[in-house]
Write a protein that holds these residues in place. Structure first.
Motif, PDB file in Angstrom:
ATOM      1  N   ARG A 134     -12.329   0.812  -2.705  1.00 10.68           N
ATOM      2  CA  ARG A 134     -11.798  -0.531  -2.851  1.00 10.68           C
ATOM      3  C   ARG A 134     -11.371  -0.796  -4.286  1.00 10.68           C
ATOM      4  O   ARG A 134     -11.948  -0.258  -5.247  1.00 10.68           O
ATOM      5  CB  ARG A 134     -12.833  -1.557  -2.395  1.00 10.68           C
ATOM      6  N   GLY A 135     -10.357  -1.611  -4.448  1.00 11.49           N
ATOM      7  CA  GLY A 135      -9.786  -1.845  -5.756  1.00 11.49           C
ATOM      8  C   GLY A 135     -10.717  -2.505  -6.735  1.00 11.49           C
ATOM      9  O   GLY A 135     -10.644  -2.269  -7.938  1.00 11.49           O
ATOM     10  N   ASP A 136     -11.620  -3.341  -6.235  1.00  7.52           N
ATOM     11  CA  ASP A 136     -12.518  -4.064  -7.134  1.00  7.52           C
ATOM     12  C   ASP A 136     -13.872  -3.380  -7.250  1.00  7.52           C
ATOM     13  O   ASP A 136     -14.837  -3.981  -7.676  1.00  7.52           O
ATOM     14  CB  ASP A 136     -12.711  -5.510  -6.653  1.00  7.52           C
ATOM     15  N   ASP A 177      -1.016   5.618  -4.024  1.00  8.35           N
ATOM     16  CA  ASP A 177      -1.623   6.295  -5.166  1.00  8.35           C
ATOM     17  C   ASP A 177      -2.027   5.201  -6.153  1.00  8.35           C
ATOM     18  O   ASP A 177      -1.206   4.704  -6.921  1.00  8.35           O
ATOM     19  CB  ASP A 177      -0.618   7.251  -5.802  1.00  8.35           C
ATOM     20  N   SER A 178      -3.300   4.832  -6.105  1.00  8.46           N
ATOM     21  CA  SER A 178      -3.775   3.703  -6.914  1.00  8.46           C
ATOM     22  C   SER A 178      -3.657   3.953  -8.408  1.00  8.46           C
ATOM     23  O   SER A 178      -3.622   3.008  -9.197  1.00  8.46           O
ATOM     24  CB  SER A 178      -5.224   3.371  -6.549  1.00  8.46           C
ATOM     25  N   SER A 179      -3.585   5.225  -8.809  1.00  9.21           N
ATOM     26  CA  SER A 179      -3.466   5.526 -10.237  1.00  9.21           C
ATOM     27  C   SER A 179      -2.097   5.123 -10.782  1.00  9.21           C
ATOM     28  O   SER A 179      -1.935   4.943 -11.996  1.00  9.21           O
ATOM     29  CB  SER A 179      -3.706   7.016 -10.488  1.00  9.21           C
ATOM     30  N   LYS A 180      -1.114   4.983  -9.908  1.00 11.34           N
ATOM     31  CA  LYS A 180       0.229   4.574 -10.328  1.00 11.34           C
ATOM     32  C   LYS A 180       0.434   3.072 -10.215  1.00 11.34           C
ATOM     33  O   LYS A 180       1.321   2.510 -10.852  1.00 11.34           O
ATOM     34  CB  LYS A 180       1.289   5.276  -9.476  1.00 11.34           C
ATOM     35  N   CYS A 181      -0.377   2.419  -9.389  1.00 13.82           N
ATOM     36  CA  CYS A 181      -0.169   1.001  -9.071  1.00 13.82           C
ATOM     37  C   CYS A 181      -0.290   0.129 -10.320  1.00 13.82           C
ATOM     38  O   CYS A 181      -1.208   0.287 -11.119  1.00 13.82           O
ATOM     39  CB  CYS A 181      -1.179   0.554  -8.020  1.00 13.82           C
ATOM     40  N   ILE A 182       0.644  -0.817 -10.468  1.00 14.22           N
ATOM     41  CA  ILE A 182       0.609  -1.754 -11.602  1.00 14.22           C
ATOM     42  C   ILE A 182       0.228  -3.167 -11.153  1.00 14.22           C
ATOM     43  O   ILE A 182       0.348  -4.121 -11.907  1.00 14.22           O
ATOM     44  CB  ILE A 182       1.956  -1.782 -12.336  1.00 14.22           C
ATOM     45  N   SER A 183      -0.216  -3.300  -9.900  1.00 13.93           N
ATOM     46  CA  SER A 183      -0.715  -4.579  -9.365  1.00 13.93           C
ATOM     47  C   SER A 183       0.317  -5.700  -9.467  1.00 13.93           C
ATOM     48  O   SER A 183      -0.029  -6.843  -9.765  1.00 13.93           O
ATOM     49  CB  SER A 183      -2.008  -4.995 -10.085  1.00 13.93           C
ATOM     50  N   CYS A 184       1.571  -5.375  -9.187  1.00 13.48           N
ATOM     51  CA  CYS A 184       2.615  -6.394  -9.301  1.00 13.48           C
ATOM     52  C   CYS A 184       2.659  -7.321  -8.092  1.00 13.48           C
ATOM     53  O   CYS A 184       3.191  -8.429  -8.157  1.00 13.48           O
ATOM     54  CB  CYS A 184       3.976  -5.744  -9.502  1.00 13.48           C
ATOM     55  N   GLY A 185       2.143  -6.872  -6.954  1.00 11.14           N
ATOM     56  CA  GLY A 185       2.112  -7.707  -5.754  1.00 11.14           C
ATOM     57  C   GLY A 185       3.359  -7.651  -4.905  1.00 11.14           C
ATOM     58  O   GLY A 185       3.446  -8.349  -3.894  1.00 11.14           O
ATOM     59  N   ALA A 186       4.344  -6.812  -5.269  1.00 13.34           N
ATOM     60  CA  ALA A 186       5.591  -6.754  -4.503  1.00 13.34           C
ATOM     61  C   ALA A 186       5.359  -6.274  -3.076  1.00 13.34           C
ATOM     62  O   ALA A 186       5.958  -6.788  -2.123  1.00 13.34           O
ATOM     63  CB  ALA A 186       6.595  -5.846  -5.208  1.00 13.34           C
ATOM     64  N   GLY A 197      -8.832 -10.264 -17.712  1.00 19.61           N
ATOM     65  CA  GLY A 197      -9.325  -8.906 -17.647  1.00 19.61           C
ATOM     66  C   GLY A 197      -8.422  -8.024 -16.801  1.00 19.61           C
ATOM     67  O   GLY A 197      -7.380  -8.458 -16.306  1.00 19.61           O
ATOM     68  N   PRO A 198      -8.791  -6.766 -16.606  1.00 12.07           N
ATOM     69  CA  PRO A 198      -7.952  -5.821 -15.855  1.00 12.07           C
ATOM     70  C   PRO A 198      -7.820  -6.225 -14.388  1.00 12.07           C
ATOM     71  O   PRO A 198      -8.770  -6.690 -13.775  1.00 12.07           O
ATOM     72  CB  PRO A 198      -8.700  -4.493 -16.001  1.00 12.07           C
ATOM     73  N   ARG A 199      -6.621  -6.050 -13.864  1.00  8.41           N
ATOM     74  CA  ARG A 199      -6.401  -6.353 -12.455  1.00  8.41           C
ATOM     75  C   ARG A 199      -6.537  -5.064 -11.645  1.00  8.41           C
ATOM     76  O   ARG A 199      -6.000  -4.024 -12.032  1.00  8.41           O
ATOM     77  CB  ARG A 199      -5.019  -6.964 -12.251  1.00  8.41           C
ATOM     78  N   PRO A 200      -7.240  -5.109 -10.525  1.00  8.61           N
ATOM     79  CA  PRO A 200      -7.433  -3.899  -9.738  1.00  8.61           C
ATOM     80  C   PRO A 200      -6.142  -3.475  -9.054  1.00  8.61           C
ATOM     81  O   PRO A 200      -5.265  -4.297  -8.805  1.00  8.61           O
ATOM     82  CB  PRO A 200      -8.485  -4.324  -8.702  1.00  8.61           C
ATOM     83  N   PRO A 201      -6.012  -2.197  -8.725  1.00  8.70           N
ATOM     84  CA  PRO A 201      -4.824  -1.720  -8.020  1.00  8.70           C
ATOM     85  C   PRO A 201      -4.839  -2.154  -6.565  1.00  8.70           C
ATOM     86  O   PRO A 201      -5.878  -2.552  -6.030  1.00  8.70           O
ATOM     87  CB  PRO A 201      -4.936  -0.202  -8.141  1.00  8.70           C
ATOM     88  N   MET A 202      -3.686  -2.070  -5.944  1.00  8.27           N
ATOM     89  CA  MET A 202      -3.603  -2.348  -4.513  1.00  8.27           C
ATOM     90  C   MET A 202      -4.330  -1.239  -3.750  1.00  8.27           C
ATOM     91  O   MET A 202      -4.251  -0.061  -4.100  1.00  8.27           O
ATOM     92  CB  MET A 202      -2.140  -2.408  -4.072  1.00  8.27           C
ATOM     93  N   THR A 203      -5.060  -1.617  -2.718  1.00  3.87           N
ATOM     94  CA  THR A 203      -5.657  -0.650  -1.803  1.00  3.87           C
ATOM     95  C   THR A 203      -5.322  -1.090  -0.386  1.00  3.87           C
ATOM     96  O   THR A 203      -4.953  -2.239  -0.143  1.00  3.87           O
ATOM     97  CB  THR A 203      -7.184  -0.559  -1.959  1.00  3.87           C
ATOM     98  N   LYS A 204      -5.453  -0.190   0.553  1.00  2.00           N
ATOM     99  CA  LYS A 204      -5.134  -0.513   1.948  1.00  2.00           C
ATOM    100  C   LYS A 204      -5.723   0.550   2.861  1.00  2.00           C
ATOM    101  O   LYS A 204      -6.163   1.606   2.398  1.00  2.00           O
ATOM    102  CB  LYS A 204      -3.617  -0.582   2.160  1.00  2.00           C
ATOM    103  N   CYS A 205      -5.715   0.248   4.126  1.00  2.00           N
ATOM    104  CA  CYS A 205      -6.103   1.221   5.155  1.00  2.00           C
ATOM    105  C   CYS A 205      -5.283   2.499   4.969  1.00  2.00           C
ATOM    106  O   CYS A 205      -4.057   2.451   4.880  1.00  2.00           O
ATOM    107  CB  CYS A 205      -5.857   0.619   6.536  1.00  2.00           C
ATOM    108  N   ASP A 206      -5.957   3.651   4.905  1.00  2.00           N
ATOM    109  CA  ASP A 206      -5.252   4.928   4.775  1.00  2.00           C
ATOM    110  C   ASP A 206      -5.416   5.769   6.030  1.00  2.00           C
ATOM    111  O   ASP A 206      -5.252   6.981   6.003  1.00  2.00           O
ATOM    112  CB  ASP A 206      -5.723   5.687   3.538  1.00  2.00           C
ATOM    113  N   LEU A 207      -5.722   5.110   7.138  1.00  2.00           N
ATOM    114  CA  LEU A 207      -5.903   5.756   8.441  1.00  2.00           C
ATOM    115  C   LEU A 207      -7.180   6.582   8.475  1.00  2.00           C
ATOM    116  O   LEU A 207      -7.348   7.443   9.329  1.00  2.00           O
ATOM    117  CB  LEU A 207      -4.689   6.631   8.789  1.00  2.00           C
ATOM    118  N   CYS A 208      -8.091   6.310   7.512  1.00  2.00           N
ATOM    119  CA  CYS A 208      -9.296   7.138   7.350  1.00  2.00           C
ATOM    120  C   CYS A 208      -8.895   8.610   7.285  1.00  2.00           C
ATOM    121  O   CYS A 208      -9.413   9.468   8.012  1.00  2.00           O
ATOM    122  CB  CYS A 208     -10.297   6.891   8.481  1.00  2.00           C
ATOM    123  N   TYR A 209      -7.957   8.880   6.382  1.00  2.00           N
ATOM    124  CA  TYR A 209      -7.393  10.225   6.244  1.00  2.00           C
ATOM    125  C   TYR A 209      -8.483  11.273   6.049  1.00  2.00           C
ATOM    126  O   TYR A 209      -8.421  12.371   6.621  1.00  2.00           O
ATOM    127  CB  TYR A 209      -6.416  10.242   5.065  1.00  2.00           C
TER     128      TYR A 209
END
Length: 238
Positions: free
Chosen positions: A31-33, A134-143, A163-175
């Motif tokens: 999770r992002g947070d 790829d959460s390491s690339k996410c800039i949390s822009c919300g687009a 403070g720092p904003r967490p990256p976007m996360t989402k269901c990954d199909l339980c890959y």
């Protein structure tokens, strides 16, 4: 590409939200947070302990040690990768119905989130057809969140917090579970067996009457993103 899809039997859903809790439990570390704004500390989580006056199991003991708060934190996850919502129909008894709908990311064939991401952090992989970030690339822009009609991209609630904003996360199909031959956490945990995840061809073979929409599911967006979810829709008899 093999496209996997969810099948949700709205007639079997109990509305218990076990799928929601199972998803939070399994994906706790993703999770992002996870390392931000942890609302439950040792002190605040202590309020959930059973009072000592209640007897057996109330106190930490020499066998079990102190009560662990980690399990409590898992259910405090801000993001909801899978959500169960309820829709009310009718205005007067007995013609009233409360119908549940369980969805996560629909891993669309034409995802609205991918083309709007300015840093190309979201992609669709070929093995299962999962839309992954790829959460390491996410800039949390919300687009992506603004573009997705299914509310799949998840962020920590207050993006305006200091403070720092967490990256976007989402269901990954339980890959990770699929790679081990396991069902997604939400599917495996459902007590009513209302959820399935299978290749689209198998869903259509097992459920030839499956529909692309159900009560509460926004039909107007189905043609735009082509979500990979099929339904046995609940019927209203009034």
């Amino acid at each position: 590409m093999t496209q996997y899809a969810f099948f949700f039997n709205q007639k079997r859903c109990l509305g218990c939200k076990t799928c929601v809790i199972a998803c939070k439990e399994w994906n706790e570390s993703k999770r992002g947070d996870a390392n931000l704004n942890r609302a439950l500390t040792e002190a605040t989580a202590g309020t959930f302990d059973t009072p000592a006056s209640w007897g057996a199991g109330a106190r930490a003991d020499t066998l079990n040690g102190a009560h662990s708060k980690d399990i409590l934190r898992r259910f405090d996850a801000k993001e909801n990768w899978r959500r169960v919502t309820f829709f009310e129909f009718g205005t007067k008894a007995p013609n009233i119905a409360i119908v549940p709908l369980s969805i996560g990311c629909n891993h669309c064939s034409e995802p609205a989130c991918i083309p709007v991401c300015p840093v190309k952090a979201i992609s669709k992989e070929a093995k299962y057809g999962a839309v992954r970030v790829d959460s390491s690339k996410c800039i949390s822009c919300g687009a992506c969140r603004a573009a997705c009609p299914w509310d799949a991209p998840q962020y920590y609630k207050d993006l305006q917090a200091e403070g720092p904003r967490p990256p976007m996360t989402k269901c990954d199909l339980c890959y990770d579970r699929l790679e081990k031959g396991l069902k997604p956490a939400c599917v495996a945990s459902c007590p009513g067996r209302a959820l399935e995840l299978l290749p689209v061809e198998e869903i259509l073979k097992l459920h030839p009457n499956a529909t692309r929409t159900a009560l509460g599911f926004k039909q107007e967006d189905v043609n735009r993103t082509k979500p990979n979810i099929y339904f046995e829709s609940r019927e209203l008899f009034f």
